[in-house]
Design a protein around this motif. Structure first.
Motif, PDB file in Angstrom:
ATOM      1  N   SER A   1      22.341  39.796  56.904  1.00 27.12           N
ATOM      2  CA  SER A   1      23.511  39.224  57.808  1.00 27.12           C
ATOM      3  C   SER A   1      24.866  39.445  57.126  1.00 27.12           C
ATOM      4  O   SER A   1      25.646  38.542  57.258  1.00 27.12           O
ATOM      5  CB  SER A   1      23.300  37.597  57.560  1.00 27.12           C
ATOM      6  OG  SER A   1      21.820  37.318  57.932  1.00 27.12           O
ATOM      7  N   THR A   2      24.900  40.685  56.840  1.00 28.41           N
ATOM      8  CA  THR A   2      26.729  40.924  56.110  1.00 28.41           C
ATOM      9  C   THR A   2      27.410  41.970  57.107  1.00 28.41           C
ATOM     10  O   THR A   2      28.161  42.523  56.690  1.00 28.41           O
ATOM     11  CB  THR A   2      26.444  41.565  54.809  1.00 28.41           C
ATOM     12  OG1 THR A   2      25.368  42.684  54.749  1.00 28.41           O
ATOM     13  CG2 THR A   2      25.686  40.553  53.833  1.00 28.41           C
ATOM     14  N   ALA A   3      26.682  42.314  58.213  1.00 25.53           N
ATOM     15  CA  ALA A   3      27.261  43.288  58.803  1.00 25.53           C
ATOM     16  C   ALA A   3      28.738  42.670  59.250  1.00 25.53           C
ATOM     17  O   ALA A   3      28.806  41.629  59.700  1.00 25.53           O
ATOM     18  CB  ALA A   3      26.698  43.621  60.175  1.00 25.53           C
ATOM     19  N   GLY A   4      29.738  43.489  59.358  1.00 20.22           N
ATOM     20  CA  GLY A   4      31.101  43.011  59.560  1.00 20.22           C
ATOM     21  C   GLY A   4      31.967  42.214  58.360  1.00 20.22           C
ATOM     22  O   GLY A   4      33.036  41.958  58.290  1.00 20.22           O
ATOM     23  N   GLU A   5      31.384  42.228  57.211  1.00 24.45           N
ATOM     24  CA  GLU A   5      31.909  41.862  55.930  1.00 24.45           C
ATOM     25  C   GLU A   5      32.961  43.010  55.448  1.00 24.45           C
ATOM     26  O   GLU A   5      32.667  43.496  54.336  1.00 24.45           O
ATOM     27  CB  GLU A   5      30.757  41.569  54.829  1.00 24.45           C
ATOM     28  CG  GLU A   5      30.251  40.057  55.291  1.00 24.45           C
ATOM     29  CD  GLU A   5      31.257  38.895  55.454  1.00 24.45           C
ATOM     30  OE1 GLU A   5      31.872  38.817  54.401  1.00 24.45           O
ATOM     31  OE2 GLU A   5      30.967  38.125  56.462  1.00 24.45           O
TER      32      GLU A   5
ATOM     33  N   VAL B   1      39.331  37.972  56.343  1.00 26.40           N
ATOM     34  CA  VAL B   1      39.490  39.068  57.270  1.00 26.40           C
ATOM     35  C   VAL B   1      37.885  39.394  57.647  1.00 26.40           C
ATOM     36  O   VAL B   1      37.034  39.280  56.517  1.00 26.40           O
ATOM     37  CB  VAL B   1      39.887  40.083  56.640  1.00 26.40           C
ATOM     38  CG1 VAL B   1      39.888  41.388  57.821  1.00 26.40           C
ATOM     39  CG2 VAL B   1      41.450  39.994  56.400  1.00 26.40           C
ATOM     40  N   GLY B   2      37.403  39.591  58.807  1.00 22.77           N
ATOM     41  CA  GLY B   2      35.889  39.965  59.073  1.00 22.77           C
ATOM     42  C   GLY B   2      36.080  40.589  60.496  1.00 22.77           C
ATOM     43  O   GLY B   2      36.988  40.602  61.176  1.00 22.77           O
TER      44      GLY B   2
ATOM     45  N   ILE C   1      29.125  34.497  54.762  1.00 21.57           N
ATOM     46  CA  ILE C   1      27.855  35.251  55.108  1.00 21.57           C
ATOM     47  C   ILE C   1      26.877  34.013  55.724  1.00 21.57           C
ATOM     48  O   ILE C   1      26.862  33.189  54.803  1.00 21.57           O
ATOM     49  CB  ILE C   1      27.331  35.966  54.016  1.00 21.57           C
ATOM     50  CG1 ILE C   1      28.249  37.204  53.557  1.00 21.57           C
ATOM     51  CG2 ILE C   1      26.093  36.700  54.406  1.00 21.57           C
ATOM     52  CD1 ILE C   1      27.904  37.946  52.271  1.00 21.57           C
ATOM     53  N   VAL C   2      26.473  34.140  56.870  1.00 17.96           N
ATOM     54  CA  VAL C   2      25.558  33.291  57.385  1.00 17.96           C
ATOM     55  C   VAL C   2      24.430  33.962  58.065  1.00 17.96           C
ATOM     56  O   VAL C   2      24.451  34.963  59.030  1.00 17.96           O
ATOM     57  CB  VAL C   2      26.439  32.425  58.812  1.00 17.96           C
ATOM     58  CG1 VAL C   2      25.324  31.267  59.190  1.00 17.96           C
ATOM     59  CG2 VAL C   2      27.612  32.132  58.215  1.00 17.96           C
ATOM     60  N   ASP C   3      23.046  33.306  57.681  1.00 13.84           N
ATOM     61  CA  ASP C   3      21.892  33.944  57.958  1.00 13.84           C
ATOM     62  C   ASP C   3      21.396  33.715  59.228  1.00 13.84           C
ATOM     63  O   ASP C   3      22.031  32.564  59.942  1.00 13.84           O
ATOM     64  CB  ASP C   3      20.668  33.922  57.127  1.00 13.84           C
ATOM     65  CG  ASP C   3      20.267  32.482  56.803  1.00 13.84           C
ATOM     66  OD1 ASP C   3      20.479  31.471  57.534  1.00 13.84           O
ATOM     67  OD2 ASP C   3      19.496  32.232  55.983  1.00 13.84           O
TER      68      ASP C   3
END
Length: 370
Positions: free
Chosen positions: A236-240, A220-221, A156-158
């Motif tokens: 910033s967690t969309a797609g986790e 996996v992302g 997770i990257v902001d």
């Protein structure tokens, strides 16, 4: 996503920057053209185009390419085009489980030079040192001005380039962008590796305005492009999706839960199960893994009304049985109006997507091109 409500006035400098980006974007995607063509394509006046072209040419970003060939009435038009050698971008892909990969990338997306360093199970500060060392080697090899450095990392990257959590690398709250800015003194843009891969598909393959990219590697992302905009989420967690539980009786994950999607389909885990199962059970193992992915994707596809999913991963794993099982599972768990339109494809250049996508991080931020 893009701002929906206007909350501040547009200043003259904002308009000029927008129009600069519009011209560069047009040349980037449509290729060389005359000033008159550029005015028609962009909707700007010829005077504005001429002024901006002169400015961009003085910076070396575009160049005169000579007169247009062929039969045309009147004076032959002078063609201008993006100068793809004006700058280089240093791109890093930190997503693999055994190595970090880097490249020098030109403005048009061509990979000029590639390098890698073995990860050797490095974590924490040791992993940071390996990434910085790889970038240092690439910066030294660049033969033109450096536009910036782009980094694609798992986790997770902001929006400031802080890695909030990357368990596989033992990074928590790491300001990776600042580490690189301090070391190199150039613009640095850090983002999630799956988001980078999605941007590469969006920029260089033009799959449409809305799709999901599922990256299957060490983890996996997913990267989501909706309406031509990268969706990053409130935190910033969309797609986790890697830590969605798909089998409560499954193996223990590094996150502390049992049966996460990452345990079911990430490359190291899937290859280990294939080795243990032997040739006789290979297709069943791949079908079970594809089914797990379909379980995770079905509600996302239904909620967003998506048609297109692109898989990025080793072809020997994701092609055929795996993909078919994933798509069948999505269709069996959604309304026909949703599932019947669903399509899954495999990215042709999976090994380069993160490198190209991190170059887009820089191109978009510094030039407005994506």
């Amino acid at each position: 996503m893009a701002q929906l409500r206007v909350t501040s006035k547009a200043l003259p400098e904002h308009n000029r920057q927008h129009n600069r980006s519009l011209l560069l974007q047009t040349l980037f995607h449509d290729g060389p053209m005359s000033r008159a063509d550029l005015a028609r394509e962009s909707g700007l006046t010829r005077v504005s185009v001429s002024d901006l072209v002169n400015e961009l040419a003085s910076e070396g970003l575009i160049s005169e390419l000579g007169t247009r060939t062929g039969a045309h009435v009147g004076k032959p038009a002078q063609l201008i085009g993006l100068n793809e050698n004006a700058y280089h971008v240093v791109s890093l892909d930190l997503s693999a489980d055994d190595r970090f990969v880097g490249a020098i990338v030109g403005l048009g997306g061509e990979i000029v030079h590639r390098a890698e360093v073995p990860l050797e199970n490095a974590k924490g500060d040791d992993a940071v040192s390996k990434a910085v060392g790889l970038a240092r080697d690439l910066v030294k090899r660049s033969t033109v001005r450096l536009l910036g450095i782009g980094v694609g990392t798992p986790g997770i990257v902001d929006q400031d380039g802080v890695v909030l959590s990357a368990p596989n690398l033992d990074w928590t709250g790491l300001d990776l962008a600042e580490v690189f800015r301090t070391e190199f003194g150039v613009p640095v843009h850090v983002g999630n590796d799956a988001n980078a891969a999605a941007l590469a598909i969006h920029t260089f393959h033009d799959p449409g305005q809305s799709f999901m990219l599922v990256a299957i590697e060490h983890g996996v992302g997913a990267g989501l492009i909706i309406g031509g905009v990268l969706v990053e989420g409130e935190h910033s967690t969309a797609g986790e999706i890697g830590h969605l539980v798909v089998d409560e009786s499954g193996e223990r994950c590094v996150c502390g839960r049992d049966g996460c999607l990452e345990q079911a389909i990430a490359v190291p885990h899937l290859r280990a199960r294939l080795r243990a199962a032997g040739d006789a059970q290979r297709e069943k193992v791949l079908a079970d893994a594809g089914h797990s992915l379909g379980l995770a994707l079905a509600p996302i596809i239904a909620a967003l009304g998506l048609d297109d999913v692109v898989l990025a991963g080793p072809r020997d794993l994701v092609e055929g049985t795996f993909l078919d099982a994933a798509l069948d599972t999505v269709r069996s768990r959604t309304l026909s109006a949703v599932g019947d339109g669903a399509r899954m494809t495999i990215a042709d250049d999976s090994h380069d997507l993160v490198l190209l996508g991190t170059a887009v991080f820089v191109l978009a931020a510094e030039l407005g091109v994506s």
